[in-house]
Design a protein around this motif. Structure first.
Motif, PDB file in Angstrom:
ATOM      1  N   THR A   1     -93.881 -58.908 -32.569  1.00  0.00           N
ATOM      2  CA  THR A   1     -94.438 -58.813 -33.364  1.00  0.00           C
ATOM      3  C   THR A   1     -95.896 -59.463 -33.464  1.00  0.00           C
ATOM      4  N   LEU A   2     -95.633 -60.717 -32.344  1.00  0.00           N
ATOM      5  CA  LEU A   2     -97.125 -61.714 -32.059  1.00  0.00           C
ATOM      6  C   LEU A   2     -97.901 -60.594 -31.755  1.00  0.00           C
ATOM      7  N   PHE A   3     -97.732 -59.244 -31.635  1.00  0.00           N
ATOM      8  CA  PHE A   3     -99.004 -58.081 -30.582  1.00  0.00           C
ATOM      9  C   PHE A   3     -99.075 -57.342 -31.628  1.00  0.00           C
ATOM     10  N   GLU A   4     -98.979 -57.424 -32.857  1.00  0.00           N
ATOM     11  CA  GLU A   4     -98.704 -56.149 -33.870  1.00  0.00           C
ATOM     12  C   GLU A   4    -100.280 -56.452 -33.995  1.00  0.00           C
ATOM     13  N   SER A   5    -100.911 -57.365 -34.088  1.00  0.00           N
ATOM     14  CA  SER A   5    -101.511 -57.207 -34.883  1.00  0.00           C
ATOM     15  C   SER A   5    -103.163 -57.778 -33.679  1.00  0.00           C
ATOM     16  N   PRO A   6    -104.294 -58.248 -33.967  1.00  0.00           N
ATOM     17  CA  PRO A   6    -105.383 -57.568 -32.888  1.00  0.00           C
ATOM     18  C   PRO A   6    -104.492 -59.795 -31.916  1.00  0.00           C
ATOM     19  N   ALA A   7    -104.963 -59.683 -30.792  1.00  0.00           N
ATOM     20  CA  ALA A   7    -104.596 -61.317 -30.052  1.00  0.00           C
ATOM     21  C   ALA A   7    -104.591 -61.176 -28.987  1.00  0.00           C
ATOM     22  N   ARG A   8    -105.004 -61.996 -28.584  1.00  0.00           N
ATOM     23  CA  ARG A   8    -105.859 -62.541 -26.969  1.00  0.00           C
ATOM     24  C   ARG A   8    -104.584 -63.890 -26.390  1.00  0.00           C
TER      25      ARG A   8
ATOM     26  N   THR B   1     -92.337 -40.877 -23.748  1.00  0.00           N
ATOM     27  CA  THR B   1     -90.914 -41.076 -22.578  1.00  0.00           C
ATOM     28  C   THR B   1     -90.608 -40.012 -22.227  1.00  0.00           C
ATOM     29  N   PRO B   2     -89.797 -40.164 -21.231  1.00  0.00           N
ATOM     30  CA  PRO B   2     -88.408 -39.465 -21.158  1.00  0.00           C
ATOM     31  C   PRO B   2     -87.489 -39.266 -21.941  1.00  0.00           C
ATOM     32  N   TYR B   3     -87.169 -39.827 -22.713  1.00  0.00           N
ATOM     33  CA  TYR B   3     -86.008 -40.669 -23.341  1.00  0.00           C
ATOM     34  C   TYR B   3     -86.426 -40.124 -24.742  1.00  0.00           C
ATOM     35  N   GLY B   4     -87.343 -39.419 -25.190  1.00  0.00           N
ATOM     36  CA  GLY B   4     -87.935 -39.060 -26.058  1.00  0.00           C
ATOM     37  C   GLY B   4     -88.848 -40.020 -26.812  1.00  0.00           C
ATOM     38  N   GLU B   5     -90.124 -40.285 -28.169  1.00  0.00           N
ATOM     39  CA  GLU B   5     -91.174 -40.908 -28.079  1.00  0.00           C
ATOM     40  C   GLU B   5     -90.632 -42.030 -28.634  1.00  0.00           C
ATOM     41  N   ARG B   6     -91.565 -43.173 -28.643  1.00  0.00           N
ATOM     42  CA  ARG B   6     -91.353 -44.621 -28.443  1.00  0.00           C
ATOM     43  C   ARG B   6     -92.732 -45.364 -29.107  1.00  0.00           C
ATOM     44  N   SER B   7     -91.811 -46.000 -29.862  1.00  0.00           N
ATOM     45  CA  SER B   7     -93.288 -47.408 -30.342  1.00  0.00           C
ATOM     46  C   SER B   7     -93.293 -48.401 -29.253  1.00  0.00           C
ATOM     47  N   ALA B   8     -94.475 -48.359 -28.866  1.00  0.00           N
ATOM     48  CA  ALA B   8     -95.214 -49.213 -27.718  1.00  0.00           C
ATOM     49  C   ALA B   8     -96.010 -49.805 -27.973  1.00  0.00           C
ATOM     50  N   VAL B   9     -95.873 -51.178 -27.250  1.00  0.00           N
ATOM     51  CA  VAL B   9     -97.088 -51.721 -27.894  1.00  0.00           C
ATOM     52  C   VAL B   9     -98.236 -51.570 -26.699  1.00  0.00           C
ATOM     53  N   HIS B  10     -99.705 -52.008 -26.575  1.00  0.00           N
ATOM     54  CA  HIS B  10    -100.544 -51.663 -25.676  1.00  0.00           C
ATOM     55  C   HIS B  10    -101.192 -52.768 -25.403  1.00  0.00           C
ATOM     56  N   VAL B  11    -101.369 -53.323 -23.787  1.00  0.00           N
ATOM     57  CA  VAL B  11    -102.395 -54.418 -24.137  1.00  0.00           C
ATOM     58  C   VAL B  11    -103.199 -53.891 -22.727  1.00  0.00           C
ATOM     59  N   VAL B  12    -104.297 -54.731 -22.468  1.00  0.00           N
ATOM     60  CA  VAL B  12    -105.657 -54.677 -21.962  1.00  0.00           C
ATOM     61  C   VAL B  12    -106.481 -55.533 -21.167  1.00  0.00           C
ATOM     62  N   ARG B  13    -106.015 -55.729 -20.436  1.00  0.00           N
ATOM     63  CA  ARG B  13    -107.298 -56.544 -19.956  1.00  0.00           C
ATOM     64  C   ARG B  13    -108.732 -55.759 -19.410  1.00  0.00           C
ATOM     65  N   PRO B  14    -109.708 -56.454 -19.872  1.00  0.00           N
ATOM     66  CA  PRO B  14    -111.296 -55.888 -19.438  1.00  0.00           C
ATOM     67  C   PRO B  14    -111.510 -56.032 -18.009  1.00  0.00           C
ATOM     68  N   ALA B  15    -112.438 -54.798 -17.463  1.00  0.00           N
ATOM     69  CA  ALA B  15    -113.264 -55.679 -17.180  1.00  0.00           C
ATOM     70  C   ALA B  15    -113.738 -56.803 -17.077  1.00  0.00           C
TER      71      ALA B  15
END
Length: 258
Positions: free
Chosen positions: A167-174, A200-214
């Protein structure tokens, strides 16, 4: 928050300008967080004992497209130890192998040895008693900063945090994460972009997306997607270098199956 408009997607230059502005805005909005993985009783919450992810890789190297296969394996052992490996096998026998070994606790992963083989050979070693780390291109031992990760354990550390506190990652977080480079400790800034639907090979899943920008700890842009209930390994990871080279790894098989 809608990051990219349909109009911007039709024009590549406009798309990347909008993307850069969106991530910059997101970073300014995001609240810094420091997850701690522990049970209700205060004991360290253990990461999964053994997981293997196989990936199909689509990449671009010096403007030439390529395909490859990759395997990432996570194992835990006695005395709260772990071994994490990542193998990429491309055409003509080319590839790379990375191995991170260390321990885990409520404070997170504590790498003690990292080795990389392939087009370049690199290794680093931690001396916990002295509080130093020997980096491959540093002339002297460097101070061991709290929470420091190698470039492979950083991915599992993020996955563990997301798994124990999604839940900590479901809103904007750094998240600020010190990560060892070849000659210095880089100050990575990880941004959470919230939940997305991922095939995914096991169906559609809810995933958390994180990024380290250049520019937030290195020249490459690194994106990772995690299904929180699947443990520490990403289901997709994409790395794009400053020169345009890129590799996009998509989960093709998981053991044990979810």
């Amino acid at each position: 928050m809608t990051l990219f408009s349909a109009r911007a997607r039709q024009h590549p230059a406009a798309f990347w300008l909008v993307a850069a502005l969106a991530v910059s805005s997101w970073a300014q909005e995001a609240k810094p967080i420091t997850p701690v993985c522990r049970s209700a009783q205060g004991w360290a919450r253990s990461p999964a004992p053994a997981i293997t992810h196989r990936y199909s890789v689509q990449g671009l190297a010096r403007t030439l497209p390529y395909t490859a296969q990759a395997v990432m394996t996570w194992q835990t052992g006695p005395a709260q130890s772990y071994v994490l490996s990542h193998d990429v096998r491309a055409f003509l026998g080319l590839g790379r192998r990375q191995v991170s070994e260390g321990t885990w606790s409520t404070s997170g992963l504590a790498p003690r040895q990292f080795n990389e083989s392939g087009s370049r050979q690199q290794s680093l070693t931690v001396d916990a008693s002295r509080g130093t780390v020997k980096l491959p291109e540093a002339p002297t031992d460097q101070p061991l900063l709290p929470g420091s990760q190698d470039k492979l354990s950083a991915w599992a550390q993020l996955g563990w945090w997301i798994g124990c506190a999604p839940t900590l990652f479901e809103s904007p977080a750094r998240i600020g994460l010190p990560v060892w480079g070849a000659g210095e400790t880089e100050a990575w800034q990880i941004l959470s972009l919230g939940r997305v639907k991922l095939d995914t090979p096991y169906g559609e899943r809810s995933a958390v997306h994180v990024v380290r920008p250049a520019g937030q700890g290195g020249d490459a842009r690194i994106e990772l997607w995690y299904v929180p209930e699947w443990g520490v390994l990403p289901v997709r990871l994409r790395v794009e270098q400053a020169n345009g080279d890129r590799a996009d790894q998509w989960l093709s098989e998981r053991q044990p199956p979810p």
